[in-house]
Write an enzyme that holds these catalytic residues in place. Structure first.
Site, PDB file in Angstrom:
ATOM      1  N   LYS A 232       0.856  -1.203   0.000  1.00 58.06           N
ATOM      2  CA  LYS A 232       0.000   0.000   0.000  1.00 58.06           C
ATOM      3  C   LYS A 232       0.881   1.239   0.000  1.00 58.06           C
ATOM      4  O   LYS A 232       1.750   1.385   0.868  1.00 58.06           O
ATOM      5  CB  LYS A 232      -0.895   0.001   1.241  1.00 58.06           C
ATOM      6  CG  LYS A 232      -1.692   1.276   1.449  1.00 58.06           C
ATOM      7  CD  LYS A 232      -2.679   1.121   2.590  1.00 58.06           C
ATOM      8  CE  LYS A 232      -3.496   2.372   2.823  1.00 58.06           C
ATOM      9  NZ  LYS A 232      -2.791   3.424   3.570  1.00 58.06           N
ATOM     10  N   HIS A 256      -1.631   7.808   1.149  1.00 53.86           N
ATOM     11  CA  HIS A 256      -1.957   7.858   2.575  1.00 53.86           C
ATOM     12  C   HIS A 256      -2.940   9.008   2.874  1.00 53.86           C
ATOM     13  O   HIS A 256      -2.881   9.638   3.929  1.00 53.86           O
ATOM     14  CB  HIS A 256      -0.675   8.026   3.392  1.00 53.86           C
ATOM     15  CG  HIS A 256      -0.667   7.281   4.700  1.00 53.86           C
ATOM     16  ND1 HIS A 256       0.022   6.111   4.891  1.00 53.86           N
ATOM     17  CD2 HIS A 256      -1.271   7.549   5.889  1.00 53.86           C
ATOM     18  CE1 HIS A 256      -0.142   5.700   6.135  1.00 53.86           C
ATOM     19  NE2 HIS A 256      -0.940   6.557   6.766  1.00 53.86           N
TER      20      HIS A 256
HETATM   21  C1  FNR Z   1      -4.975   6.760   7.811  1.00 54.70           C
HETATM   22  N1  FNR Z   1      -4.283   5.946   6.919  1.00 54.70           N
HETATM   23  C2  FNR Z   1      -3.601   4.843   7.388  1.00 54.70           C
HETATM   24  N2  FNR Z   1      -2.973   4.014   6.521  1.00 54.70           N
HETATM   25  C3  FNR Z   1      -2.325   2.899   6.962  1.00 54.70           C
HETATM   26  O1  FNR Z   1      -1.771   2.162   6.151  1.00 54.70           O
HETATM   27  N3  FNR Z   1      -2.325   2.601   8.307  1.00 54.70           N
HETATM   28  C4  FNR Z   1      -2.921   3.381   9.243  1.00 54.70           C
HETATM   29  O2  FNR Z   1      -2.907   3.074  10.430  1.00 54.70           O
HETATM   30  C5  FNR Z   1      -3.571   4.565   8.774  1.00 54.70           C
HETATM   31  N4  FNR Z   1      -4.181   5.395   9.659  1.00 54.70           N
HETATM   32  C6  FNR Z   1      -4.909   6.483   9.202  1.00 54.70           C
HETATM   33  C7  FNR Z   1      -5.608   7.268  10.109  1.00 54.70           C
HETATM   34  C8  FNR Z   1      -6.401   8.309   9.650  1.00 54.70           C
HETATM   35  C9  FNR Z   1      -7.169   9.139  10.634  1.00 54.70           C
HETATM   36  C10 FNR Z   1      -6.485   8.577   8.252  1.00 54.70           C
HETATM   37  C11 FNR Z   1      -7.363   9.680   7.733  1.00 54.70           C
HETATM   38  C12 FNR Z   1      -5.775   7.805   7.362  1.00 54.70           C
HETATM   39  C13 FNR Z   1      -4.398   6.185   5.451  1.00 54.70           C
HETATM   40  C14 FNR Z   1      -5.613   5.471   4.870  1.00 54.70           C
HETATM   41  O3  FNR Z   1      -5.409   4.076   4.875  1.00 54.70           O
HETATM   42  C15 FNR Z   1      -5.906   5.856   3.422  1.00 54.70           C
HETATM   43  O4  FNR Z   1      -4.756   5.702   2.641  1.00 54.70           O
HETATM   44  C16 FNR Z   1      -6.463   7.278   3.244  1.00 54.70           C
HETATM   45  O5  FNR Z   1      -7.248   7.683   4.340  1.00 54.70           O
HETATM   46  C17 FNR Z   1      -7.302   7.309   1.966  1.00 54.70           C
HETATM   47  O6  FNR Z   1      -7.742   8.592   1.686  1.00 54.70           O
HETATM   48  P1  FNR Z   1      -9.227   9.145   2.040  1.00 54.70           P
HETATM   49  O7  FNR Z   1     -10.244   8.095   1.649  1.00 54.70           O
HETATM   50  O8  FNR Z   1      -9.209   9.419   3.493  1.00 54.70           O
HETATM   51  O9  FNR Z   1      -9.314  10.375   1.199  1.00 54.70           O
END
Ligand code: FNR
Length: 361
Positions: A232, A256
């Site tokens: 990812k 992310h």
């Molecule tokens: C995340 N994201 C994320 N990614 C990951 O691989 N591990 C994690 O623990 C987290 N934690 C996390 C917390 C919060 C509050 C957010 C907003 C995002 C990233 C997430 O997996 C993803 O890539 C994005 O949130 C996608 O974009 P949108 O749908 O929020 O626009």
């Protein structure tokens, strides 16, 4: 008044959540340029300024029976719209990830549980035993600890390992620094530390991520699990080609949610390059900025097998826990159904590049 689209949930969550939690969820890195571009790019292609992604509908195609089902890694899901890993769901709703897992199971979609889950993995698995779950792993510098975690998720029935590659170091999240959020997050982590450890240090120091990890280490991961491995955070053809070379099973094109390196391409703008590079040798997925059924359709037309939602799931959780997440998923699945019908698609397999065009503003 009923909430009618995903941004209605965003407005509700903003009202309801404490400021530091709201800032943590919404925040991007640095100037949040990429966070905002993720959304804008679905409407407007910035690298060819003045062009926008538009749909090309085909009519008179009998859309009485539109079927949104598809598969990821060989498992059926009710629509190509699943749940990205996000940490700390208990910040937003009391039983956090357990509510999310139940909603995902009810909706028949995949839920990628984060390493930074705030409910025990055993409880998440037990509360939604029939749900399709993948586990997102941040590799810990103590490989033994990572190995134990991988074996634990495998025995709990998680069906794939998602390795997030875009966090060798935490991005600059200005709001979190100003809000001094670390201690609060520490206290919520269930799976990674003893209670004594949970008290003082910033959470990323306490739950370190191995910043030395590189391509050659993937064979170690492959040696300790039978689960398919998905990367990812890939954004370039060079890394996509390396993923093929290292026998990876899938890629999530992602930045992310704009929380790591600012000024990278919007996810949707990086998708075509990655899809071309893997030459059909693995499934490619996308997250970042998906807010409507049309966004889902555009991502699939550009080659994604499925998309994942990050923040909208947290907005749903803040609205009404499990029921709120169900509503968010229902709304976007219904929107996607409408998008398919109005563009003349009976099945997901029919969605292809001919359904979009880049038109001048
Ligand atoms: C995340 N994201 C994320 N990614 C990951 O691989 N591990 C994690 O623990 C987290 N934690 C996390 C917390 C919060 C509050 C957010 C907003 C995002 C990233 C997430 O997996 C993803 O890539 C994005 O949130 C996608 O974009 P949108 O749908 O929020 O626009």
């Amino acid at each position: 008044m009923p909430l009618a689209c995903l941004t209605d949930f965003q407005a509700f969550a903003r009202e309801r959540l404490p400021k530091s939690t709201w800032d943590f969820i919404e925040g991007g890195a640095d100037d949040s340029f990429t966070r905002d571009d993720n959304i804008a790019a679905f409407k407007r292609k910035l690298f060819v300024a003045k062009h926008r992604i538009r749909l090309r509908p085909r009519y008179l195609k009998n859309v009485v029976n539109v079927d949104t089902r598809t598969t990821i890694q060989g498992e059926e899901i009710t629509a190509p719209i699943c749940i990205s890993p996000t940490g700390f769901h208990c910040l937003v709703w009391p039983d956090g990830e357990m509510s999310t897992a139940r909603a995902a199971q009810a909706a028949g979609v995949c839920y990628i549980t984060s390493t930074f889950a705030t409910c025990a993995l055993e409880d998440i698995a037990a509360t939604a035993p029939r749900g399709l779950r993948w586990f997102q792993l941040y590799v810990h510098p103590d490989r033994q600890l990572s190995k134990q975690l991988v074996q634990r998720v495998e025995s709990l029935g998680f069906r794939a390992l998602v390795i997030t590659v875009d966090v060798p170091k935490l991005g600059n999240r200005r709001h979190d620094i100003r809000n001094q959020l670390d201690l609060k997050l520490n206290l919520l982590l269930k799976d990674l530390h003893s209670p004594k450890e949970r008290t003082s240090m910033p959470y990323f120091q306490m739950s370190p991520i191995d910043s030395s990890i590189c391509w050659n280490d993937l064979s170690w991961l492959q040696s300790i699990t039978r689960l398919p491995i998905i990367l990812k955070g890939i954004l370039t053809k060079e890394d996509a080609e390396l993923a093929v070379k290292h026998n990876i099973h899938g890629i999530i094109v992602s930045n992310h949610g704009g929380r790591q390196l600012d000024d990278v391409l919007a996810s949707i703008d990086a998708l075509a390059e990655v899809v071309a590079a893997v030459k059909g040798k693995m499934e490619v997925y996308l997250d970042g900025g998906i807010r409507t059924g049309n966004d889902v359709l555009k991502a699939l037309a550009l080659g994604a097998k499925c998309v994942f939602l990050g923040r909208p799931i947290l907005w749903g959780l803040a609205y009404k826990g499990e029921d709120g997440v169900k509503e968010v998923l229902n709304i976007i699945k219904n929107e996607f159904h409408t998008s398919m019908a109005l563009t003349g698609c009976q099945s997901v397999a029919e969605i292809n590049q001919d359904m979009i065009q880049f038109s001048r503003l």
